[in-house]
Enzyme design. Structure first.
Site, PDB file in Angstrom:
ATOM      1  N   TRP A 159       0.863  -1.271  -0.089  1.00  7.61           N
ATOM      2  CA  TRP A 159       0.064  -0.052   0.156  1.00  7.61           C
ATOM      3  C   TRP A 159       0.526   0.965   0.086  1.00  7.61           C
ATOM      4  CZ3 TRP A 159       1.755   2.444   4.242  1.00  7.61           C
ATOM      5  CH2 TRP A 159       2.635   1.400   5.596  1.00  7.61           C
ATOM      6  N   ARG A 168       6.744  -0.061 -12.059  1.00  9.35           N
ATOM      7  CA  ARG A 168       8.039  -0.850 -11.336  1.00  9.35           C
ATOM      8  C   ARG A 168       7.939  -2.725 -12.454  1.00  9.35           C
ATOM      9  NH1 ARG A 168      11.146   0.434  -6.725  1.00  9.35           N
ATOM     10  NH2 ARG A 168      10.592  -1.947  -5.658  1.00  9.35           N
ATOM     11  N   LYS A 183      -2.008  -7.879  -7.848  1.00  7.87           N
ATOM     12  CA  LYS A 183      -2.875  -8.480  -6.642  1.00  7.87           C
ATOM     13  C   LYS A 183      -2.539  -7.086  -6.091  1.00  7.87           C
ATOM     14  CE  LYS A 183      -3.085  -9.074  -2.586  1.00  7.87           C
ATOM     15  NZ  LYS A 183      -3.984  -8.434  -2.356  1.00  7.87           N
ATOM     16  N   ALA A 185      -3.154  -4.160  -2.941  1.00  5.59           N
ATOM     17  CA  ALA A 185      -3.136  -4.468  -0.966  1.00  5.59           C
ATOM     18  C   ALA A 185      -4.285  -3.716  -1.112  1.00  5.59           C
ATOM     19  CB  ALA A 185      -1.606  -3.078  -0.222  1.00  5.59           C
ATOM     20  N   GLY A 237       7.080  -6.001  -0.542  1.00  3.18           N
ATOM     21  CA  GLY A 237       6.016  -6.052   1.066  1.00  3.18           C
ATOM     22  C   GLY A 237       7.107  -7.013   1.776  1.00  3.18           C
ATOM     23  N   SER A 238       6.109  -7.048   3.319  1.00  2.00           N
ATOM     24  CA  SER A 238       7.034  -7.671   4.163  1.00  2.00           C
ATOM     25  C   SER A 238       7.399  -8.772   3.803  1.00  2.00           C
ATOM     26  CB  SER A 238       5.986  -7.769   5.243  1.00  2.00           C
ATOM     27  OG  SER A 238       4.942  -8.634   5.158  1.00  2.00           O
ATOM     28  N   GLU A 259      10.845  -8.289  -3.337  1.00  2.00           N
ATOM     29  CA  GLU A 259      11.069  -6.861  -2.747  1.00  2.00           C
ATOM     30  C   GLU A 259      11.181  -6.640  -1.678  1.00  2.00           C
ATOM     31  OE1 GLU A 259      13.756  -4.714  -4.059  1.00  2.00           O
ATOM     32  OE2 GLU A 259      13.458  -5.682  -6.215  1.00  2.00           O
ATOM     33  N   LEU A 260      11.687  -7.325  -0.455  1.00  2.00           N
ATOM     34  CA  LEU A 260      11.026  -7.014   1.363  1.00  2.00           C
ATOM     35  C   LEU A 260      11.670  -5.843   1.582  1.00  2.00           C
ATOM     36  CD1 LEU A 260      11.452 -10.813   1.022  1.00  2.00           C
ATOM     37  CD2 LEU A 260       9.954  -9.525   0.519  1.00  2.00           C
ATOM     38  N   ARG A 287      10.078  11.128   3.168  1.00  2.00           N
ATOM     39  CA  ARG A 287       9.439  10.772   1.989  1.00  2.00           C
ATOM     40  C   ARG A 287       8.537   9.606   2.377  1.00  2.00           C
ATOM     41  NH1 ARG A 287      12.163   6.991  -2.741  1.00  2.00           N
ATOM     42  NH2 ARG A 287      10.573   7.220  -4.173  1.00  2.00           N
ATOM     43  N   CYS A 293      10.188   1.234   2.419  1.00  2.00           N
ATOM     44  CA  CYS A 293      11.360   0.514   2.295  1.00  2.00           C
ATOM     45  C   CYS A 293      12.111   0.842   2.729  1.00  2.00           C
ATOM     46  CB  CYS A 293      11.142  -0.199   1.935  1.00  2.00           C
ATOM     47  SG  CYS A 293      11.437   0.469  -0.238  1.00  2.00           S
ATOM     48  N   GLU A 390      11.611  -2.194  11.338  1.00  2.00           N
ATOM     49  CA  GLU A 390      11.607  -1.244  10.156  1.00  2.00           C
ATOM     50  C   GLU A 390      10.300  -0.231  11.190  1.00  2.00           C
ATOM     51  OE1 GLU A 390       9.419  -2.767   6.803  1.00  2.00           O
ATOM     52  OE2 GLU A 390      10.511  -2.024   5.417  1.00  2.00           O
ATOM     53  N   SER A 450      16.132   6.062  -5.615  1.00  2.00           N
ATOM     54  CA  SER A 450      14.904   5.396  -6.492  1.00  2.00           C
ATOM     55  C   SER A 450      15.195   5.883  -7.759  1.00  2.00           C
ATOM     56  CB  SER A 450      13.905   5.569  -5.882  1.00  2.00           C
ATOM     57  OG  SER A 450      13.646   4.967  -4.914  1.00  2.00           O
TER      58      SER A 450
END
Ligand code: NAP
Length: 486
Positions: A159, A168, A183, A185, A237-238, A259-260, A287, A293, A390, A450
């Protein structure tokens, strides 16, 4: 433009259910989309069950052969038109993000521009996918290497960047000739659904991009990973969810991009320009309101300047305006939901109990909405949970180091390895330290890493694979080698 209906005046109708082929479907569940600034429901979206998700794979599979047979230039043109449409609708799309995610409007506008760049970059990469031809060492034949589209890709997104994390993945997948089932969030399905429509307008044929919001993520992902037609999963995500998905993908032998989570150290050396380090800290920390992340999670500062740095950072943080993301003048919007705010609050309270000192913030303001005040914590003891987890909120914990070896050891003392930041007045020091840091990306005197043209991704438990750059497109291809005798 602040309500969904007003935004639809610029965006066209936003689907309230799964987009499969050219149809909007219903579903057995209702996903209530909540505005984090008001805690009110702004839309209800039908959530797909497993059977509906399987029909999305049926549709993506049917669309795969014709899409991959299109010329690279045609696929490129679709992505380029999608870029143009995103830019022309930047304001309405940004407001849609604010509505369901809460972030401040300038952050949302920046996200749309960043997200659109993935379509532009991969429209350019689509026509530059080269192979290789060499002579076998024995001289007996040629080795010809091709990169073919991997097939139907399952994309699962978080999200915090509801547009950019989707583009991306969609950009390189479509450029390579793949079709996708996205899919999003459950907090932020609307942005993904708006992107699904936009891609259709840009010329993506029905079935190339299917968007499947669902409350049953675990069941949907498990079923789709067991479907032999799904050849790729790309998840952002996580780490916890990524680990489970990887285990499942391992059983089904599905190519996986992960990508965690992150726990970025922000190192400030004694020779750094403090103004620049504080300005960088503000960006690296805030930001997206800290829900990134890549957010600086631990400030590790030379002990000779730590007090000065902390005081200046606290001063800068105290000038920020916290409020609804949609309000002009808001710097920091609310967090996405109460669970996220509770986590931030718990980590701060734990650090204070362990002996940290709050220089500013350290509380949730007494108002409606999931707000938490920008916070600076000085003298955070080494074992505090806030340094190991985190945070995902506007909180800057500061700890100190005595020499470079200690700084590097502290920075690397985490299971994560997404990004690190280094501020120093000596570029040679920055490069030397950068090479010693165990993270996929390092910002040297730069608070943002990024970039659609660069390979984004982490080491250790921050993930596998890269997104963006040339590498990002190879993730959606299968390498084939032809042994040729001529
Ligand atoms: P999350 O809880 O892991 O959810 C991410 C996505 O996975 C959502 O679409 C979610 O759907 C879905 N999901 C949840 N449980 C699942 C399951 N068992 N099987 C399959 N899918 C499942 O993460 P989040 O809270 O949304 O996002 C924050 C995390 O993302 C942070 O850790 C952050 O660091 C990470 N992140 C990483 C990057 C990067 O590039 N490395 C970028 C952005 C964010 P539902 O919403 O329906 O549950």
């Amino acid at each position: 433009m602040t309500t969904l209906t007003e935004l639809e005046g610029s965006l066209g109708p936003v689907a309230r259910g799964p987009i499969i082929g050219s149809e909007v479907r219903g579903g057995p569940d209702t996903i209530a989309v909540v505005d984090p600034a008001t805690e009110e429901v702004v839309a209800e979206v039908a959530g797909a069950d497993v059977d509906t998700a399987v029909t999305a794979v049926d549709t993506a599979e049917l669309a795969l052969a014709p899409w991959s047979a299109r010329s690279p230039r045609e696929r490129s043109d679709v992505l380029r038109r999608a870029y143009d449409l995103m830019i022309s609708r930047c304001e309405a799309l940004a407001r849609l993000i604010v509505l369901e995610n809460g972030k401040a409007l300038p952050d949302a506008r920046a996200e749309i521009r960043y997200a659109a760049e993935f379509f532009r970059w991969y429209s350019e990469e689509a026509v530059r996918l080269t192979g290789e031809i060499t002579t076998a060492p024995a001289g007996t034949n040629r080795i010809m290497v091709l990169h073919k589209p991997i097939g139907v890709a399952l994309l699962i997104t978080p999200w915090n960047f509801p547009a950019a994390m989707a583009t991306r993945k969609i950009g390189p997948a479509l450029a390579a000739g793949c079709t996708v089932v996205l899919k999003p969030a459950s907090e932020t399905p609307l942005t993904a659904l708006a992107l699904g429509r936009l891609l259709a307008e840009a010329g993506a044929p029905p079935g190339v991009v299917n968007v499947v919001p669902s409350r049953r993520s675990g069941a949907v992902a498990s079923r789709l990973l067991d479907d032999p037609r799904v050849r790729k999963i790309s998840f952002t995500g996580s780490t916890e969810v990524g680990r489970d998905l990887l285990a499942h993908a391992a059983r089904a032998i599905v190519n996986s991009g992960m990508e965690l989570g992150g726990n970025a150290p922000f190192l400030v050396f004694g020779d750094a320009d403090l103004d620049s380090a504080v300005a960088g800290a503000m960006v690296a920390k805030l930001r997206n309101g800290g829900s990134a992340c890549t957010a600086a999670n631990r400030f590790i500062v030379d002990e000779s300047i730590a007090d000065d740095f902390a005081a200046r950072l606290a001063q800068a943080m105290s000038t920020l305006t916290v409020g609804p993301g949609m309000d002009p003048g808001t710097d920091i919007g609310p967090l996405v939901n109460s669970k996220t705010r509770e986590k931030v609050s718990r980590l701060v309270d734990d650090a204070l109990a362990a002996g940290a000192k709050a220089l500013v913030g350290a509380e949730a303001p007494p108002r409606r909405g999931f707000y938490y005040l920008p916070t600076v914590l000085a003298a955070v003891p080494r074992g505090a949970h806030i340094l190991g987890e985190e945070i995902f909120g506007p909180v800057a914990p500061i700890t100190t180091f005595a020499d470079t070896d200690e700084a590097v050891a502290l920075a690397n003392a985490t299971d994560y390895g997404l990004v690190s930041y280094v501020y120093t007045g000596d570029l040679r020091n920055g490069l030397r330290v950068g090479e010693r840091l165990d993270s996929g990306m390092v910002g040297i005197n730069r608070p943002v890493v990024s970039d659609p043209a660069a390979p984004f991704g982490g080491t250790k438990q921050s993930g596998l694979g890269r997104e963006g750059g040339h590498e990002g497109m190879l993730e959606y291809t299968e390498t084939q080698y032809l042994a040729v005798d001529w």
